[in-house]
Design an enzyme around this catalytic site. Structure first.
Site, short mmCIF file in Angstrom:
data_model
loop_
_atom_site.label_atom_id
_atom_site.label_comp_id
_atom_site.label_asym_id
_atom_site.label_seq_id
_atom_site.Cartn_x
_atom_site.Cartn_y
_atom_site.Cartn_z
N SER A 50 -4.55 -15.50 33.82
CA SER A 50 -5.41 -14.38 33.49
C SER A 50 -6.84 -14.65 33.98
O SER A 50 -7.05 -14.84 35.18
CB SER A 50 -5.35 -14.10 31.99
N ASP B 213 2.56 -5.63 32.78
CA ASP B 213 1.20 -6.17 32.68
C ASP B 213 0.22 -5.20 33.34
O ASP B 213 0.39 -4.85 34.51
CB ASP B 213 1.15 -7.53 33.39
N HIS C 71 1.94 -9.48 30.09
CA HIS C 71 0.78 -10.32 30.32
C HIS C 71 0.77 -11.46 29.30
O HIS C 71 0.99 -11.26 28.12
CB HIS C 71 -0.51 -9.49 30.17
#
Length: 310
Positions: A157, A251, A281
């Site tokens: 991320s 995601d 995610h």
């Protein structure tokens, strides 16, 4: 790009998160406290590694906390410098302890997990400066790490963004010599017009959450156009380290990651794009999702292949 149905284990994780969604509705200090409590309960039976050592290394403005994960085997080892996710606002060494342990077990590498400065207290470029400094330190101190001289950067991320930025900075500055970059569902090239943002709005992350994280980190729209803030803004990616880019079907950040993988390939970078159409995610950090171990095994294979070629 997205499976017809979400993996049941991933769906269970999404259902458990509903009480703190949207993230943007909560004070970041409260969210950090909740993460610390959750981490304490979640890390009570971690995967075994040879050894872990908490310490500090020199940073641009003050010392940086790091945790070293050593394999249960004699060295020397490859080195992976890891940057945690959390939108540049949340996350810590503790929240990603399970993932770093799994990386160490699967790759046979010593993992250096970095506790970089967080926004909004420390907006861009603080996290970037810390990430680059930590990577340079790892390159300069192979004896302390029992390193074999090979060096990779990795992150998920926001940490995937940092890993990509460090690889870009290393190309531009001529050091350190990075052999590989692993970007797990990276926060790169995100905009509200993307299908993945519209399609997956509210699944782990909402558009409001993404905008809130950006407001905390970038502290001004002009910074978002800086390639060291978002490497999707770079004119040319040629010459950066070979990469694995991981994306997930459910995601909101999916399309940004897909686009970046395609940019890398177009600019002549050796890239492996691993897509998990039924995943969400953050899935690689969840021991409740079986596919988390699978993705760690997959990226370990990519890193091992890169190390063998280096």
């Amino acid at each position: 790009m997205r499976a017809d149905e979400m993996d049941p284990q991933a769906q269970a994780v999404v259902d458990r998160r509903l009480g703190i969604s949207p993230i943007a509705d909560h004070d970041h200090r409260v969210l950090r406290l909740l993460q610390r409590v959750s981490t304490w309960f979640g890390n009570r039976d971690p995967p075994a590694v040879g050894a872990t050592t908490d310490g500090s290394i020199p940073g641009p403005e003050s010392d940086l906390r790091v945790r070293l994960y050593r394999p249960d085997a004699p060295g020397p080892y490859p080195t992976i410098v890891f940057f945690h996710g959390g939108g540049f606002v949340l996350g810590s060494i503790g929240t990603h302890d399970w993932l770093c342990r799994q990386l160490t077990r699967e790759t046979g590498a010593v993992v250096v997990s970095v506790d970089y400065r967080l926004a909004p207290e420390h907006p861009f470029p603080a996290a970037v400066e810390d990430a680059y400094a930590a990577t340079q330190w790892a390159a300069d101190n192979p004896d302390r790490l029992a390193s074999d001289g090979t060096l990779a950067v990795a992150g998920d991320s926001a940490g995937g963004n940092l890993a990509a930025v460090v690889a870009l900075m290393a190309r531009d500055r001529g050091e350190p010599d990075i052999d590989y970059q692993t970007l797990l569902y990276p926060g790169i090239g995100i905009h509200e017009g993307q299908e993945s943002v519209r399609q997956n709005d509210g699944i782990v992350l909402s558009l409001a959450d993404i905008e809130w994280f950006e407001d905390c980190y970038y502290d001004g729209e002009i910074h978002q156009r800086n390639p060291y803030a978002d490497p999707a803004a770079a004119c040319d990616l040629a010459g950066v380290a070979p990469a694995t880019v991981v994306t997930a079907g459910f995601d909101p950040l999916r399309d940004g990651g897909v686009d970046y993988a395609e940019r890398l390939a177009t600019d002549g970078v050796d890239v492996t794009h691993r897509h998990y159409p039924d995943m969400i995610h953050g899935f690689a950090t969840s021991p409740r999702i079986d596919r988390a171990e699978e993705v760690v095994g997959d990226i370990a294979t990519d890193i091992a292949d890169a190390v063998d070629r280096s």
